[in-house]
Enzyme design. Structure first.
Site, short mmCIF file in Angstrom:
data_model
loop_
_atom_site.label_atom_id
_atom_site.label_comp_id
_atom_site.label_asym_id
_atom_site.label_seq_id
_atom_site.Cartn_x
_atom_site.Cartn_y
_atom_site.Cartn_z
NE ARG A 80 -24.79 -47.27 -42.36
CZ ARG A 80 -23.67 -47.50 -41.75
NH1 ARG A 80 -23.39 -46.21 -41.04
NH2 ARG A 80 -23.10 -48.51 -41.23
CE LYS A 183 -20.96 -50.10 -44.34
NZ LYS A 183 -19.66 -49.47 -44.25
CD GLU A 219 -16.64 -41.08 -44.70
OE1 GLU A 219 -16.94 -41.64 -43.53
OE2 GLU A 219 -17.44 -41.20 -45.54
#
Ligand SMILES: Cc1ncc(COP(=O)(O)O)c(C=O)c1O
Length: 339
Positions: A80, A183, A219
């Site tokens: 990620r 992220k 989310e």
């Protein structure tokens, strides 16, 4: 250190002994450096300070009943981070270098991994920043990668107890073709105002809707969303949410438990039909949701208002934790036992 109260840890920063670092300069990554300083020496024109070239990760190490330390799915975090690098044009760090650094920093701070009985864990925070000086908007040619660790308790102070969250339609976290799937610090900066407002109003988190139509669930501020109905685990598919490693794990565990899995758009009104709802993430683990208030629309959706988590949330939570702490066989190879 002497006096860490393992049974009353919150999700905060506590100094540990060491952190580890790599530096990218002149086209290559340095060997791993071990540091005992909590500070970094940074050029004031670094791209991380001006143009947001910053990405981070979050994973955990757990001490089992057998005393062994287990690190959960670190390869997924390495991958990620690579995706985040591609998203904001930062130098990629290989999976191998990432894993070497994680193992080293946990080993060096072994004494800070909380005891099994505490139910706490060691939070591992990798970060990558552009450190080269640029004045024009351009990617840096130099990068610093750091991992520090800190022992943590539950992210939400009540732990595994249903908590209310809120939809705030006047705030967006990420755009459909923006950076929500990475992220990176910028996404979190964009969530601070709504997040603090939600806390002032007594909610533990904001539930974001898709920014374009305000029709579908995206989310929560720090975690993915899922709902349970008709023996089905339902979680939003969206181009503006972070691909949660916890959510990915829960989908597997739910399937093993005989649930159907649906990853698709979830319209806000569908909340009415859910038997259970939860937030999931490394920090949140599973945090059951008691109520979702859509304040601008004057609507409210209730799930576990008796203060008790639903049966599916509870079973998923117990299974996930059992694998992480080594109480249950790790049949998917999610766990790395520290040598
Ligand atoms: C915005 C956001 N969504 C979801 C998650 C959960 O992801 P993971 O399960 O990989 O920790 C996090 C935390 O990492 C997050 O910050």
């Amino acid at each position: 250190m002497g006096t860490i109260d393992w049974n009353n840890l919150s999700f905060g920063y506590l100094k540990t002994d060491y952190n580890v670092r790599y530096y990218f300069k002149n086209g290559e990554w340095s060997p791993l450096e071990v540091s005992d300083s909590e500070h970094i020496n940074l050029h004031m024109a670094s791209t991380c300070l001006h143009y947001g070239q910053e990405a981070f990760e979050g994973l955990k190490a757990f001490r089992g009943k057998d005393g062994k330390i287990r690190i959960f799915r670190m390869r997924e975090n390495a991958l990620r981070l690579i995706s985040s690098c591609r998203g904001i044009l930062m130098q990629e760090l290989s999976v191998e270098l990432f894993e070497e650094a994680v193992l080293k920093v946990v080993k060096l701070n072994e004494r800070f991994v909380p005891p099994y009985e505490s139910g706490c864990s060691l939070y591992i925070r990798p970060l990558l920043i552009g450190t080269g000086a640029q004045v024009g908007v351009k990617p840096s040619l130099e990068y610093t990668f750091i991992i520090f660790v800190t022992p943590v308790g539950p992210y939400f102070k009540d732990g595994f107890k249903p908590t209310p969250i809120v939809i705030m339609r006047s705030y967006d976290r990420a755009a459909p073709h923006g950076t929500g799937t990475y992220k990176i610090g910028g996404n979190y900066a964009a969530s601070l105002v709504a997040g603090e407002k939600a806390k002032e109003l007594g909610y533990s988190a904001v539930l974001y809707l898709d920014a374009k139509e305000k029709k579908y669930i995206d989310e929560c501020g720090p975690a993915n969303f899922f709902g349970i109905k008709n023996n089905t685990y339902i979680t939003p598919l969206s181009s503006s949410i972070l691909p949660s490693i916890t959510n990915k794990s829960l989908m597997q565990l739910a399937e093993d438990m005989g649930l159907k899995i649906e990853r698709r758009q979830v319209a806000v009104e569908e909340l009415e039909t859910f038997e259970e709802a939860g937030e999931c993430g490394t920090a949140a683990v599973i945090t059951p949701i008691s109520r979702i208030d859509d304040i601008e629309e004057n609507k409210s959706y209730s799930f576990s208002e008796n203060g008790v988590a639903g049966p599916v949330c509870t079973k998923l939570y117990n299974q996930l934790r059992a694998i992480q702490y080594g109480d249950q066989a790790d049949k998917y190879g999610w766990v790395t036992v520290l040598e």
